[in-house]
Design a protein around this motif. Structure first.
Motif, short mmCIF file in Angstrom:
data_model
loop_
_atom_site.label_atom_id
_atom_site.label_comp_id
_atom_site.label_asym_id
_atom_site.label_seq_id
_atom_site.Cartn_x
_atom_site.Cartn_y
_atom_site.Cartn_z
N ASN A 65 34.95 46.53 41.68
CA ASN A 65 35.81 45.64 40.91
C ASN A 65 35.25 44.24 41.01
O ASN A 65 35.59 43.46 41.91
N TYR A 98 35.27 38.82 42.57
CA TYR A 98 34.12 38.26 43.27
C TYR A 98 33.48 37.14 42.44
O TYR A 98 33.10 36.09 42.97
N ASN A 157 45.43 36.06 51.32
CA ASN A 157 45.77 37.34 51.95
C ASN A 157 44.52 38.13 52.31
O ASN A 157 43.40 37.62 52.23
N HIS A 200 43.09 40.47 50.75
CA HIS A 200 42.16 40.75 49.65
C HIS A 200 41.11 39.65 49.53
O HIS A 200 39.91 39.94 49.38
N THR A 212 38.68 39.94 52.35
CA THR A 212 37.72 41.01 52.10
C THR A 212 36.61 40.55 51.17
O THR A 212 35.42 40.82 51.40
N ILE A 213 36.96 39.84 50.12
CA ILE A 213 35.97 39.34 49.17
C ILE A 213 34.98 38.40 49.86
O ILE A 213 33.76 38.53 49.70
#
Length: 474
Positions: free
Chosen positions: A252, A256, A284, A286, A289-290
């Motif tokens: 996805n 990014y 958060n 997410h 993680t990115i």
């Protein structure tokens, strides 16, 4: 072992050591797309492979299974292969390798390239690989399994940090990074390109030290002609590379790309808090993680500062990949003009000034060597005053673990750089602003980095150390 490799001395020595060890080895090799992972392994061990297979980019499970079966047959497996089960196919590989182990005393080298491509159906391939390693390969001292992948975030999540069958099974992990300036020079010479250090530095500021990108350069053309042909021409090999790079790294990709766009607007880096406000997103897991994925891919870096006032913002994130920076800087300028750079040299001159700071930042080890502090820990970053009336900034701050801070002025220039009275005063004011706002207790040393050095005058003598391109090429 056949070798025709530029740089990678530490990685070559380590891989040889692992192959020659007296225990089974499971080696995970990762790094961004086009960095030379496959080339490194093949150059070292191609003639000694007991089995080698590569996943197919965007291939279906059926295509990945077919590729694995073809590889089995190429390496001598003769029995019928009608199964599509990864467990069964790895058992076939086990039988093939057991025969080879019985026939000689040589290492049994297995190379699975583009490993993430095989993971097409709910982890079935990874579970089968884990079973292959745990049930058989890990019991065979001569088995040396090398797995490789460009989808770095996948490699870290599913292999290095695996919590299932492959948990803690890797015996070694190896991250392959871009070439340095010196290695880039060596590579270009191996391709018959004898450019000046300045032109090589300019090349680096566009392409980074990515071997594949460098391999596309034509020695018969100038740098600007090459970049126009490769990037600005619609049929150029790097015209669509930006999208190919990130779609190959992340499923996805849109979140990014938004983060990269925001980071590109923040030359000195940005805190996570400010990034969430700029993107209007929640701070958060997410977003974390990115950012972690981009760091694992050598696209961005995270840094911290010891200065108490700045430290309150937590970690900072800075975009460091040169090709990504170049694309985001010039993508809006691409038009029907396929010789854009040759027609807009002023735009390119502005880019050198912007990118030279990044060039220095990715060569901190070389700067440390020139300072004689290679063994001393250093945190580095750009700094901007939080007082709008001062508008002070420091191009590069190097905070040493031994309580010394280097404030570095970085200037790109085609000749000797001359400091005049006005600039000298501004520089001193910036140093004073930094000391006051950061409340640093460290000793402050001044450092100037410019390609060809400083004109000697009364103001240059105020600079403690001066470095040139020659120092960055060490």
């Amino acid at each position: 072992m056949k070798e025709n490799i530029i740089g990678r001395k530490e990685e070559i020595a380590a891989l040889k050591q692992y192959i020659e060890s007296d225990r089974p080895e499971f080696i995970g090799l990762y790094g961004r797309r086009r960095i030379g992972k496959t080339y490194l392994v093949n150059q070292l061990f191609r003639e000694e492979m007991s089995f080698s297979v590569s996943g197919l980019i965007n291939g279906t499970k059926a295509e990945q299974v077919s590729a694995f079966k073809v590889a089995l047959r190429m390496y001598g497996y003769e029995e019928s292969l009608t199964t599509s089960s990864w467990i069964d196919l790895f058992y076939a590989l086990q039988r093939l390798l057991a025969c080879k182990l019985a026939g000689n005393n040589a290492p049994c080298i297995i190379f699975i390239d583009e490993l993430p491509c095989f993971d097409t159906q709910k982890g079935a391939f990874i579970r089968a690989l884990g079973n292959f390693w745990n049930a058989w390969a890990s019991q065979e001292p001569r088995v040396k399994l090398i797995v490789c992948g460009s989808a770095t975030s996948w490699m870290v999540k599913n292999l290095i940090n695996n919590r299932a069958g492959l948990h803690n099974r890797l015996t070694h992990e190896m991250h392959l990074s871009a070439f340095s300036l010196s290695e880039t020079q060596q590579y270009l010479r191996s391709q018959g390109i004898e450019w000046s250090p300045q032109t090589i530095a300019q090349t680096y500021m566009i392409l980074g030290g990515v071997p594949y990108y460098l391999s596309l350069l034509d020695k018969r053309q100038s740098l600007t002609q090459n970049i126009d042909r490769l990037y600005f021409s619609k049929k150029g090999e790097l015209h669509s590379e930006y999208n190919k790079l990130y779609t190959s790294l992340f499923d996805n990709v849109e979140p990014y790309l938004k983060v990269l766009g925001a980071l590109a607007q923040c030359k000195n880096g940005i805190s996570k808090k400010d990034l969430t406000e700029r993107l209007s997103v929640a701070s958060n897991g997410h977003l974390t993680t990115i950012l972690t994925d981009l760091m694992n891919c050598d696209i961005i870096r995270e840094y911290h500062t010891k200065s108490k006032i700045i430290k309150r913002n937590g970690a900072f994130y800075q975009l460091t990949d040169f090709f990504t920076l170049f694309h985001l800087y010039f993508s809006a300028k691409r038009s029907t003009d396929e010789a854009y750079l040759q027609h807009n040299l002023m735009q390119l001159n502005a880019w050198w000034g912007y990118a030279f700071e990044r060039l220095c930042m990715v060569h901190i080890p070389q700067i440390k060597k020139a300072l004689g502090i290679s063994n001393i820990g250093v945190e580095y970053y750009s700094w901007r005053s939080n007082d709008p009336e001062e508008k002070a900034q420091i191009d590069l701050v190097m905070e040493r673990a031994d309580k010394i801070t280097h404030l570095c002025e970085v200037k790109y220039c085609d000749s000797l750089y001359t400091i005049d009275k006005e600039e000298s005063l501004k520089y001193k004011n910036r140093i004073a602003a930094f000391a006051r706002q950061t409340q640093t207790k460290a000793s402050i040393f001044t450092l100037f980095i410019t390609p060809f050095g400083l004109t000697k005058n009364g103001y240059s003598s105020d600079i403690r150390d001066t470095f040139t391109l020659d120092d960055l090429f060490q």
